[in-house]
Scaffold this motif. Structure first.
Motif, PDB file in Angstrom:
ATOM      1  N   GLY A   1       0.648  -1.147  -0.198  1.00 40.60           N
ATOM      2  CA  GLY A   1       0.104  -0.021  -0.109  1.00 40.60           C
ATOM      3  C   GLY A   1       0.719   0.958   0.023  1.00 40.60           C
ATOM      4  O   GLY A   1       0.417   2.435  -0.868  1.00 40.60           O
ATOM      5  N   GLY A   2       1.709   1.432   1.230  1.00 32.33           N
ATOM      6  CA  GLY A   2       2.578   2.266   1.125  1.00 32.33           C
ATOM      7  C   GLY A   2       3.665   2.671  -0.158  1.00 32.33           C
ATOM      8  O   GLY A   2       3.346   3.648  -0.489  1.00 32.33           O
ATOM      9  N   ALA A   3       4.689   1.420  -1.643  1.00 33.65           N
ATOM     10  CA  ALA A   3       4.704   1.349  -2.176  1.00 33.65           C
ATOM     11  C   ALA A   3       3.777   1.944  -3.317  1.00 33.65           C
ATOM     12  O   ALA A   3       4.345   3.121  -4.622  1.00 33.65           O
ATOM     13  N   VAL A   4       2.689   1.919  -3.650  1.00 39.37           N
ATOM     14  CA  VAL A   4       2.037   2.201  -4.564  1.00 39.37           C
ATOM     15  C   VAL A   4       1.971   3.850  -4.409  1.00 39.37           C
ATOM     16  O   VAL A   4       1.761   4.935  -5.423  1.00 39.37           O
ATOM     17  N   GLY A   5       1.075   4.533  -2.907  1.00 39.09           N
ATOM     18  CA  GLY A   5       1.413   6.042  -2.749  1.00 39.09           C
ATOM     19  C   GLY A   5       2.952   6.476  -2.929  1.00 39.09           C
ATOM     20  O   GLY A   5       3.170   7.639  -3.767  1.00 39.09           O
ATOM     21  N   ALA A   6       3.841   5.647  -2.972  1.00 43.06           N
ATOM     22  CA  ALA A   6       5.448   5.944  -3.355  1.00 43.06           C
ATOM     23  C   ALA A   6       5.563   6.321  -4.491  1.00 43.06           C
ATOM     24  O   ALA A   6       6.201   6.972  -4.626  1.00 43.06           O
ATOM     25  N   SER A   7       4.839   5.252  -5.644  1.00 40.36           N
ATOM     26  CA  SER A   7       5.571   5.617  -6.747  1.00 40.36           C
ATOM     27  C   SER A   7       4.503   6.341  -7.409  1.00 40.36           C
ATOM     28  O   SER A   7       5.366   7.030  -8.409  1.00 40.36           O
ATOM     29  N   VAL A   8       4.011   7.126  -7.563  1.00 40.16           N
ATOM     30  CA  VAL A   8       3.132   8.056  -7.652  1.00 40.16           C
ATOM     31  C   VAL A   8       3.652   9.401  -7.440  1.00 40.16           C
ATOM     32  O   VAL A   8       4.055  10.214  -8.509  1.00 40.16           O
ATOM     33  N   LEU A   9       4.575   9.936  -6.360  1.00 41.83           N
ATOM     34  CA  LEU A   9       4.940  10.707  -6.069  1.00 41.83           C
ATOM     35  C   LEU A   9       6.440  10.132  -6.809  1.00 41.83           C
ATOM     36  O   LEU A   9       6.696  11.822  -7.382  1.00 41.83           O
ATOM     37  N   GLY A  10       6.419   9.602  -7.206  1.00 38.94           N
ATOM     38  CA  GLY A  10       8.325   9.163  -8.069  1.00 38.94           C
ATOM     39  C   GLY A  10       7.757   9.499  -9.144  1.00 38.94           C
ATOM     40  O   GLY A  10       8.913   9.867 -10.030  1.00 38.94           O
ATOM     41  N   LEU A  11       6.855   9.162  -9.777  1.00 39.42           N
ATOM     42  CA  LEU A  11       6.152   9.717 -11.033  1.00 39.42           C
ATOM     43  C   LEU A  11       6.027  10.688 -11.375  1.00 39.42           C
ATOM     44  O   LEU A  11       7.195  11.221 -12.604  1.00 39.42           O
ATOM     45  N   LEU A  12       6.012  11.786 -10.455  1.00 39.38           N
ATOM     46  CA  LEU A  12       5.656  12.880 -10.617  1.00 39.38           C
ATOM     47  C   LEU A  12       6.971  13.348  -9.734  1.00 39.38           C
ATOM     48  O   LEU A  12       7.143  14.530 -10.811  1.00 39.38           O
ATOM     49  N   ASP A  13       7.490  13.020  -9.584  1.00 38.22           N
ATOM     50  CA  ASP A  13       9.455  13.803  -9.866  1.00 38.22           C
ATOM     51  C   ASP A  13      10.017  12.784 -11.465  1.00 38.22           C
ATOM     52  O   ASP A  13      10.497  13.780 -11.768  1.00 38.22           O
ATOM     53  N   LEU A  14       9.354  11.990 -11.118  1.00 37.74           N
ATOM     54  CA  LEU A  14      10.585  11.325 -12.484  1.00 37.74           C
ATOM     55  C   LEU A  14      10.127  12.566 -13.973  1.00 37.74           C
ATOM     56  O   LEU A  14      11.055  12.603 -14.630  1.00 37.74           O
ATOM     57  N   SER A  15       8.580  12.839 -13.552  1.00 41.02           N
ATOM     58  CA  SER A  15       7.937  13.415 -14.952  1.00 41.02           C
ATOM     59  C   SER A  15       9.316  15.293 -15.069  1.00 41.02           C
ATOM     60  O   SER A  15       8.912  15.552 -15.644  1.00 41.02           O
ATOM     61  N   ARG A  16       9.561  15.116 -14.192  1.00 35.78           N
ATOM     62  CA  ARG A  16      10.814  16.956 -13.975  1.00 35.78           C
ATOM     63  C   ARG A  16      12.059  16.776 -14.537  1.00 35.78           C
ATOM     64  O   ARG A  16      12.472  17.790 -15.240  1.00 35.78           O
ATOM     65  N   ILE A  17      12.122  15.308 -14.868  1.00 38.27           N
ATOM     66  CA  ILE A  17      13.693  14.901 -15.135  1.00 38.27           C
ATOM     67  C   ILE A  17      13.972  14.745 -16.807  1.00 38.27           C
ATOM     68  O   ILE A  17      13.005  14.226 -17.652  1.00 38.27           O
ATOM     69  N   PRO A  18      14.437  15.880 -17.389  1.00 34.17           N
ATOM     70  CA  PRO A  18      14.562  15.499 -18.574  1.00 34.17           C
ATOM     71  C   PRO A  18      15.286  14.187 -19.092  1.00 34.17           C
ATOM     72  O   PRO A  18      16.287  13.726 -19.158  1.00 34.17           O
ATOM     73  N   LYS A  19      14.119  13.817 -20.611  1.00 34.88           N
ATOM     74  CA  LYS A  19      14.801  12.734 -21.102  1.00 34.88           C
ATOM     75  C   LYS A  19      15.970  13.016 -21.474  1.00 34.88           C
ATOM     76  O   LYS A  19      16.363  13.810 -22.520  1.00 34.88           O
ATOM     77  N   GLY A  20      16.787  11.701 -22.938  1.00 31.36           N
ATOM     78  CA  GLY A  20      18.052  11.847 -22.312  1.00 31.36           C
ATOM     79  C   GLY A  20      19.194  11.670 -22.069  1.00 31.36           C
ATOM     80  O   GLY A  20      20.300  11.920 -22.397  1.00 31.36           O
ATOM     81  N   THR A  21      18.852  11.927 -20.699  1.00 29.67           N
ATOM     82  CA  THR A  21      20.149  12.603 -19.322  1.00 29.67           C
ATOM     83  C   THR A  21      20.433  11.050 -18.678  1.00 29.67           C
ATOM     84  O   THR A  21      19.989  10.401 -18.839  1.00 29.67           O
ATOM     85  N   PRO A  22      21.610  11.514 -17.978  1.00 27.79           N
ATOM     86  CA  PRO A  22      21.778   9.863 -17.074  1.00 27.79           C
ATOM     87  C   PRO A  22      21.215  10.490 -16.244  1.00 27.79           C
ATOM     88  O   PRO A  22      20.895   9.353 -15.541  1.00 27.79           O
ATOM     89  N   ALA A  23      20.167  11.383 -15.520  1.00 30.26           N
ATOM     90  CA  ALA A  23      19.159  11.044 -14.388  1.00 30.26           C
ATOM     91  C   ALA A  23      17.586  10.496 -14.639  1.00 30.26           C
ATOM     92  O   ALA A  23      17.590   9.881 -13.776  1.00 30.26           O
ATOM     93  N   HIS A  24      17.808  11.126 -16.037  1.00 31.20           N
ATOM     94  CA  HIS A  24      16.658  10.343 -16.563  1.00 31.20           C
ATOM     95  C   HIS A  24      17.209   8.724 -16.759  1.00 31.20           C
ATOM     96  O   HIS A  24      15.489   7.805 -15.999  1.00 31.20           O
ATOM     97  N   ARG A  25      18.034   8.095 -16.986  1.00 27.80           N
ATOM     98  CA  ARG A  25      18.455   6.398 -17.257  1.00 27.80           C
ATOM     99  C   ARG A  25      18.208   6.192 -16.190  1.00 27.80           C
ATOM    100  O   ARG A  25      18.053   5.461 -15.955  1.00 27.80           O
ATOM    101  N   THR A  26      18.939   6.461 -15.303  1.00 31.32           N
ATOM    102  CA  THR A  26      18.961   6.206 -13.819  1.00 31.32           C
ATOM    103  C   THR A  26      17.863   5.842 -13.241  1.00 31.32           C
ATOM    104  O   THR A  26      17.559   4.693 -12.381  1.00 31.32           O
ATOM    105  N   ALA A  27      16.680   7.452 -13.505  1.00 31.22           N
ATOM    106  CA  ALA A  27      15.688   6.927 -12.376  1.00 31.22           C
ATOM    107  C   ALA A  27      14.619   5.735 -13.401  1.00 31.22           C
ATOM    108  O   ALA A  27      13.911   5.648 -12.351  1.00 31.22           O
ATOM    109  N   LEU A  28      15.120   5.754 -14.305  1.00 31.68           N
ATOM    110  CA  LEU A  28      14.189   4.433 -15.435  1.00 31.68           C
ATOM    111  C   LEU A  28      14.373   2.942 -14.846  1.00 31.68           C
ATOM    112  O   LEU A  28      13.893   2.251 -14.420  1.00 31.68           O
ATOM    113  N   VAL A  29      16.013   2.386 -15.000  1.00 28.21           N
ATOM    114  CA  VAL A  29      16.425   2.079 -13.399  1.00 28.21           C
ATOM    115  C   VAL A  29      15.867   1.228 -11.884  1.00 28.21           C
ATOM    116  O   VAL A  29      15.164   0.938 -12.016  1.00 28.21           O
ATOM    117  N   HIS A  30      15.822   2.580 -11.343  1.00 25.06           N
ATOM    118  CA  HIS A  30      15.086   2.821  -9.736  1.00 25.06           C
ATOM    119  C   HIS A  30      13.863   2.834  -9.924  1.00 25.06           C
ATOM    120  O   HIS A  30      13.418   1.622  -9.649  1.00 25.06           O
TER     121      HIS A  30
END
Length: 188
Positions: free
Chosen positions: A88-117
């Motif tokens: 249950g907690g992971a669902v909530g954390a996932s929503v918040l994580g997706l919001l943060d992921l949406s701010r990371i520009p695609k094609g960057t090392p940070a975005h690729r790392t976030a996708l592995v995360h």
């Protein structure tokens, strides 16, 4: 150059320094998509992940106690509840994580790392879900398959947590920019 200056990695004296405040892609990753993700400089995702991490870590302790106990039923029950709370907690954390992921520009090392995360976290959620299903088929003990799934998921979460730390502490995703951080070190 002092010894302290030599220990700090950064641009050479010949290169012009480039702060995060002047780098648009980095600046974008620091600003929340919505207030639901937390205000500027105070993201909610790192706080929310403590629920599944704590619950799932505790479930592993209950599993090990259940395996060692003469009567594992209470530990098996506790472990099931902790896994469900973690999901249950992971669902909530996932929503918040997706919001943060949406701010990371695609094609960057940070975005690729976030996708592995993200992939590691989703994999852990799936493994804990399968493990919970297996546990529901055998309520009186800690099934070996379920324990193995939990251990694999926990190992993946450890790597994922390290990557999340890299996103925050090395690349400053959703962390206040250097100008804001400097305010905490200025003397009056």
């Amino acid at each position: 150059m002092s010894g302290a200056d030599a220990a700090v990695p950064g641009p050479s004296m010949a290169a012009a320094p480039r702060s995060g405040a002047s780098f648009p892609a980095m600046r974008a990753a620091k600003v929340p998509r919505t207030i639901v993700a937390g205000p500027y400089g105070h993201p909610f995702h790192p706080v929310a992940v403590t629920i599944p991490i704590g619950a799932w870590s505790s479930s592993l302790v209950f599993d090990l106690l259940g395996v060692a106990a003469d009567d594992p039923r209470s530990f098996a029950t506790g472990s099931r509840w902790l896994i469900a709370i973690g999901l249950g907690g992971a669902v909530g954390a996932s929503v918040l994580g997706l919001l943060d992921l949406s701010r990371i520009p695609k094609g960057t090392p940070a975005h690729r790392t976030a996708l592995v995360h993200l992939t590691l976290n989703v994999t852990a959620m799936v493994l804990f879900s399968i493990g919970l299903f297996v546990r529901m088929l055998d309520l009186g003990r800690v099934p070996g398959v379920a324990l193995a799934l939990s251990l694999i998921a926990a190992a993946g979460l450890s790597v994922s947590g390290w990557l999340g730390g890299k996103l925050s502490y090395r690349w400053g995703v959703r962390v206040a920019d250097e100008n804001t951080q400097r305010e905490g070190f200025e003397t009056s």
